[in-house]
Design a protein around this motif. Structure first.
Motif, PDB file in Angstrom:
ATOM      1  N   PRO A 185       1.449  -6.390   6.548  1.00 49.94           N
ATOM      2  CA  PRO A 185       0.726  -6.132   5.211  1.00 49.94           C
ATOM      3  C   PRO A 185       0.101  -7.537   5.026  1.00 49.94           C
ATOM      4  CG  PRO A 185       3.114  -6.833   4.859  1.00 49.94           C
ATOM      5  CD  PRO A 185       2.698  -6.732   5.888  1.00 49.94           C
ATOM      6  N   PRO A 186      -0.548  -7.531   4.076  1.00 47.88           N
ATOM      7  CA  PRO A 186      -1.436  -8.350   3.595  1.00 47.88           C
ATOM      8  C   PRO A 186      -1.508  -9.278   2.727  1.00 47.88           C
ATOM      9  CG  PRO A 186      -2.609  -6.181   2.963  1.00 47.88           C
ATOM     10  CD  PRO A 186      -1.888  -6.239   3.257  1.00 47.88           C
ATOM     11  N   TYR A 217      -0.469  -8.069  -3.823  1.00 48.52           N
ATOM     12  CA  TYR A 217      -1.576  -7.679  -2.920  1.00 48.52           C
ATOM     13  C   TYR A 217      -1.904  -6.104  -1.898  1.00 48.52           C
ATOM     14  CZ  TYR A 217      -1.924 -11.662  -5.783  1.00 48.52           C
ATOM     15  OH  TYR A 217      -2.077 -12.861  -6.569  1.00 48.52           O
ATOM     16  N   GLN A 218      -0.702  -5.815  -1.731  1.00 51.45           N
ATOM     17  CA  GLN A 218      -0.204  -4.653  -1.075  1.00 51.45           C
ATOM     18  C   GLN A 218      -1.138  -3.322  -1.759  1.00 51.45           C
ATOM     19  OE1 GLN A 218       3.559  -3.816   0.925  1.00 51.45           O
ATOM     20  NE2 GLN A 218       3.613  -5.634   0.783  1.00 51.45           N
ATOM     21  N   ASN A 219      -0.739  -3.869  -3.145  1.00 49.54           N
ATOM     22  CA  ASN A 219      -0.953  -2.719  -4.339  1.00 49.54           C
ATOM     23  C   ASN A 219      -2.085  -3.199  -5.139  1.00 49.54           C
ATOM     24  OD1 ASN A 219       0.756  -0.398  -4.366  1.00 49.54           O
ATOM     25  ND2 ASN A 219       2.226  -2.582  -4.088  1.00 49.54           N
ATOM     26  N   GLY A 269      -4.446   6.850   0.940  1.00 55.09           N
ATOM     27  CA  GLY A 269      -4.231   8.604  -0.420  1.00 55.09           C
ATOM     28  C   GLY A 269      -3.363   7.898  -1.341  1.00 55.09           C
ATOM     29  N   ALA A 270      -3.177   6.919  -1.150  1.00 56.11           N
ATOM     30  CA  ALA A 270      -2.554   5.881  -2.737  1.00 56.11           C
ATOM     31  C   ALA A 270      -4.021   5.766  -3.094  1.00 56.11           C
ATOM     32  CB  ALA A 270      -2.405   5.568  -2.609  1.00 56.11           C
ATOM     33  N   TRP A 271      -5.147   5.862  -2.817  1.00 57.38           N
ATOM     34  CA  TRP A 271      -6.126   5.193  -4.154  1.00 57.38           C
ATOM     35  C   TRP A 271      -6.954   5.953  -4.027  1.00 57.38           C
ATOM     36  CZ3 TRP A 271      -3.202   1.548  -1.931  1.00 57.38           C
ATOM     37  CH2 TRP A 271      -2.491   1.240  -1.863  1.00 57.38           C
TER      38      TRP A 271
END
Length: 355
Positions: A96-97, A327-329, A264-266
């Motif tokens: 992940p980032p 930073y994952q969100n 699909g979260a954003w």
């Protein structure tokens, strides 16, 4: 003291060369903000010395001498600007980032259309077109050169000054200019694609480019990972400054996209623009509290053979969070005023998009 007539002539000279001088400072420094400061300092020094400018025909080289030396002084006290590809290795599959790098190390996107940088070459002896010389790959390659080689390459191959003129500007010999130019050309050629973006865009044509960008936008708005990755070359890259994390090749990008931005979260909307002489998109993410789509990143697209080879997404959200999970969100983080100005305000992009 500068009289009124000389003042008018000075103003005309400055306005005639303002856009290309701004681009020159950007090539040297890799930062739009630093380029604006350097340009302002150039004009201050030029105004102080305007009374000594007797030959109007030499005005262009006089301004470039001042601007180049302003930039060389600035480069003595700061780190070079880079893209994530030059900062760290690509992320391993499934990574992940991580935490962003908040120091001033990142190359800025360049609003060439908003500033008014013209197409074509600056002069008959120039090797590069004006817009070729602000393409992301070229400017990133310049940042790896020692400062004097960077200045020589730009003065000779981008701006078309002679070896004698460049030697005068940099207070050195023609032999030194020719030697520095040879080394600089060799170093840059190792880092830039064989075909410039301007050549790629001409070969693709306006209609095919419009179709490619339309399909890219639709894939993101639908969170369609397959459609998105079908537009990428096999060895594509996806980078997101100020995050050092970047992904390659295509199947790794697809895996990351499926679990993160296209999960699909954003929800996404875009506005088309241009940066560094390349197609770009202002990306906006839906914000429930605002009831609108708010700026998230400026995506600059690099093309190869009718497909996308690199996406550089300049994210404009805050980097104040201290936990990596934030930073994952990243779309949930607030704005960073400086990044927002660099990647949205300077490009004339809207503050929000309605539902």
């Amino acid at each position: 003291m500068v009289d009124a007539e000389a003042g008018r002539e000075f103003t005309e000279l400055v306005e005639q060369h303002r856009a290309e001088l701004h681009a020159h400072c950007y090539r040297m420094l890799g930062s739009v903000h630093d380029a604006e400061d350097a340009l302002q300092e150039t004009f201050i020094r030029a105004w102080r010395g305007a009374a000594g400018l007797r030959d109007a025909d030499s005005g262009r080289s006089w301004l470039y001498k001042i601007a180049t030396n302003v930039c060389l002084t600035e480069l003595e006290r700061r780190r070079r600007r880079v893209l994530p590809h030059d900062f760290s290795p690509a992320a391993e599959r499934g990574t992940p980032p991580g935490m962003p790098v908040t120091e001033s190390v990142w190359l800025d996107p360049y609003p060439d259309q908003a500033i008014g940088l013209l197409a074509g070459k600056a002069g008959p002896e120039a090797h590069y077109e004006q817009r070729e010389s602000i393409e992301l790959a070229f400017v990133a390659a310049l940042q790896h050169l020692p400062a004097n080689q960077r200045a020589v390459l730009i003065l000779r191959d981008v701006l078309g000054f002679s070896a004698n003129e460049a030697a005068t500007m940099l207070a050195t010999s023609v032999a030194s200019i020719n030697s520095a130019l040879q080394r600089a050309r060799a170093a840059v050629s190792e880092r830039v694609p064989e075909r410039t973006q301007q050549a790629n865009l001409r070969a693709l044509g306006d209609r095919a480019l419009q179709d490619l960008v339309d399909r890219y936008v639709l894939a993101w708005e639908r969170c369609d990972v397959s459609a998105f990755t079908a537009m990428l070359v096999e060895d594509a890259t996806f980078a997101m400054p100020p995050l050092a994390t970047w992904y390659t090749p295509r199947d790794v990008i697809a895996e990351w996209a499926r679990t993160s931005p296209l999960s699909g979260a954003w929800r996404w909307k875009t506005v088309r623009t241009q940066a560094n002489g390349q197609p770009a998109l202002g990306f906006y993410s839906w914000d429930d509290a605002a009831g609108a789509y708010l700026p998230f990143a400026l995506n600059v697209l690099t093309l190869r053979g009718g497909l996308i080879s690199d996406v550089t997404a300049f994210i404009v959200r805050s980097t104040e969070a201290t936990e990596p999970e934030a930073y994952q969100n990243f779309p949930n983080e607030p704005f960073d005023a400086s990044r927002y100005s660099s990647a949205f305000t300077r490009f004339g992009l809207p503050e929000r998009i309605g539902a």
